[in-house]
Scaffold this active site. Structure first.
Site, short mmCIF file in Angstrom:
data_model
loop_
_atom_site.label_atom_id
_atom_site.label_comp_id
_atom_site.label_asym_id
_atom_site.label_seq_id
_atom_site.Cartn_x
_atom_site.Cartn_y
_atom_site.Cartn_z
CG LEU A 1 36.32 67.48 96.21
CD1 LEU A 1 35.22 67.80 95.10
CD2 LEU A 1 36.32 66.11 96.62
CG ASP A 2 34.87 73.90 96.62
OD1 ASP A 2 35.90 74.53 96.06
OD2 ASP A 2 33.60 73.86 96.02
NE ARG A 3 38.05 73.82 106.04
CZ ARG A 3 37.51 74.44 106.99
NH1 ARG A 3 36.99 75.85 106.72
NH2 ARG A 3 37.62 74.28 108.32
CB SER B 1 33.30 69.18 98.12
OG SER B 1 32.20 70.16 97.77
#
Length: 182
Positions: free
Chosen positions: A44-46, A48
């Site tokens: 999960l992107d930083r 997000s």
């Protein structure tokens, strides 16, 4: 039996246990999870938030993360603008991105969900409205939901992964996790 952690990843945290090579130490999973032998099933992107699954079972990890299994991932997405049916329909049909067409997404406009506050807060602009969408995808391309909403003219302001398959982040505070055995 496999150990599975349902972690509510806060904004700004990397989906890995170390931050090698960065001159500034960024927050990682090790700042929140002291359980040995578990690894993220996907990422999960930083920038997000929300559900990140971690497991000690390599086969389960692959089943969760591998796009071949098309496990549904549902996101609550705050977008800039006022979505109209043509934009929603484009998302539902699939969107052409630089790396090809996406699979069709399930998309619905929703009322603002009752979520935890984000730190830092989302910027508010008086002249530009924002709206919330519930989007379910069945692939896992890099920054896919953000790229899809941008492609239809609705830039993402906040992205919260709410569920993966039947697992959900509901009731788990940011930075906390729930452990289950499957």
């Amino acid at each position: 039996m496999s150990r599975l952690l349902l972690f509510n990843k806060p904004f700004g945290v990397l989906s890995q246990f170390t931050d090698r090579g960065s001159p500034t130490m960024r927050a990682t999973l090790s700042d929140f999870i002291a359980v040995k032998g578990v690894y993220p099933a996907g990422r999960l992107d930083r920038d997000s938030e929300g559900l990140l699954l971690l497991t000690d079972d390599g086969r389960l990890q692959a089943r969760i993360a591998d796009p071949r299994f098309k496990l549904p991932k549902t996101y609550l997405v705050q977008v800039e603008g006022d979505p109209q049916e043509p934009e929603l329909e484009r998302l539902r049909q699939g969107v052409r991105l630089k790396d090809g067409m996406t699979l069709p997404a399930e998309v619905a406009c929703i009322d603002a969900p009752d979520l935890w506050p984000r730190d830092p807060p989302i910027r508010q602009r008086k002249s530009i409205p924002d709206s919330w969408l519930k989007i379910t995808v069945r692939e896992g391309r890099n920054r896919q939901v953000r790229r899809m909403t941008a492609a239809v003219g609705l830039p993402t302001l906040r992205l919260v992964r709410w569920s993966i398959g039947d697992w959900t982040v509901e009731g788990i505070a940011p930075g906390q996790f729930e452990e289950i055995f499957v």
